[in-house]
Write an enzyme that holds these catalytic residues in place. Structure first.
Site, PDB file in Angstrom:
ATOM      1  N   MET A  61       0.808  -0.989   0.120  1.00 51.40           N
ATOM      2  CA  MET A  61       0.071   0.054  -0.109  1.00 51.40           C
ATOM      3  C   MET A  61       1.131   1.127  -0.041  1.00 51.40           C
ATOM      4  O   MET A  61       2.510   1.193   1.033  1.00 51.40           O
ATOM      5  CB  MET A  61      -1.063   0.181   1.154  1.00 51.40           C
ATOM      6  CG  MET A  61      -0.077   0.436   1.886  1.00 51.40           C
ATOM      7  SD  MET A  61      -1.680   1.032   3.987  1.00 51.40           S
ATOM      8  CE  MET A  61      -2.151   2.348   3.278  1.00 51.40           C
ATOM      9  N   CYS A  62       0.181   2.852  -0.380  1.00 55.58           N
ATOM     10  CA  CYS A  62       0.978   3.754   0.028  1.00 55.58           C
ATOM     11  C   CYS A  62      -0.473   4.807   0.188  1.00 55.58           C
ATOM     12  O   CYS A  62      -1.242   4.749   0.065  1.00 55.58           O
ATOM     13  CB  CYS A  62       1.597   3.699  -1.656  1.00 55.58           C
ATOM     14  SG  CYS A  62       0.672   3.592  -2.839  1.00 55.58           S
ATOM     15  N   ARG A  63      -0.196   5.763  -0.947  1.00 53.95           N
ATOM     16  CA  ARG A  63      -1.389   6.989  -0.545  1.00 53.95           C
ATOM     17  C   ARG A  63      -2.368   6.681  -1.105  1.00 53.95           C
ATOM     18  O   ARG A  63      -3.734   6.385  -0.744  1.00 53.95           O
ATOM     19  CB  ARG A  63      -0.467   8.203  -0.895  1.00 53.95           C
ATOM     20  CG  ARG A  63      -1.570   9.841  -0.952  1.00 53.95           C
ATOM     21  CD  ARG A  63      -0.360  11.072  -0.332  1.00 53.95           C
ATOM     22  NE  ARG A  63      -1.553  12.320  -0.277  1.00 53.95           N
ATOM     23  CZ  ARG A  63      -2.508  12.548  -1.917  1.00 53.95           C
ATOM     24  NH1 ARG A  63      -1.585  12.394  -2.890  1.00 53.95           N
ATOM     25  NH2 ARG A  63      -2.652  13.312  -1.463  1.00 53.95           N
ATOM     26  N   GLY A  65      -2.220   4.533  -4.441  1.00 56.18           N
ATOM     27  CA  GLY A  65      -2.056   3.131  -5.159  1.00 56.18           C
ATOM     28  C   GLY A  65      -1.138   2.769  -6.172  1.00 56.18           C
ATOM     29  O   GLY A  65      -0.551   2.160  -7.091  1.00 56.18           O
ATOM     30  N   ILE A  90      -4.266   4.662   1.124  1.00 56.29           N
ATOM     31  CA  ILE A  90      -4.860   4.689   2.530  1.00 56.29           C
ATOM     32  C   ILE A  90      -5.548   6.035   2.077  1.00 56.29           C
ATOM     33  O   ILE A  90      -7.281   6.228   3.164  1.00 56.29           O
ATOM     34  CB  ILE A  90      -3.540   5.908   4.040  1.00 56.29           C
ATOM     35  CG1 ILE A  90      -4.198   4.968   4.671  1.00 56.29           C
ATOM     36  CG2 ILE A  90      -3.187   6.838   2.351  1.00 56.29           C
ATOM     37  CD1 ILE A  90      -3.028   5.640   5.766  1.00 56.29           C
TER      38      ILE A  90
END
Length: 104
Positions: A61-63, A65, A90
């Site tokens: 995951m990241c901010r 995608g 997120i």
């Protein structure tokens, strides 16, 4: 590329499923808010690949995608076949699961 939604991730966490969550955002982003995964920034994901499981599902995951999709592609080139990108990152978690989580 295989993906999971934030609803899938929430269910996996609630059911106590055996998986690894890797957050590829930078440390300052992770400190602001996280979903309790392991923090391995994208720039070090190949170097620290030994910390990423090959024998159970791994959600990256990241901010939003995008960085996690890059991480999945980089790791798949290293032979990983058990990776899932968290669709929407997120930001999607905040919109659909927990509106109180801090994001920028």
């Amino acid at each position: 590329m295989k993906e999971v939604t934030v609803e899938d991730l929430k269910r996996m966490k609630e059911n106590g499923e055996d998986f690894q969550l890797i957050d590829v955002r930078e440390d300052f982003e992770y400190q602001m808010s996280n979903l309790e995964g392991d923090n391995i920034p994208l720039s070090g994901v190949v170097i620290e690949a030994d910390k990423i499981s090959k024998d159970k599902p791994v959600v990256i995951m990241c901010r939003s995608g995008k960085r996690s999709a890059m991480a999945v592609m980089q790791l798949e080139q290293q032979g990983y076949e058990n990776l899932y990108n968290l669709k929407g990152g997120i930001l999607a978690w905040q919109q659909e699961i927990d509106p109180n989580i801090s994001v920028y």
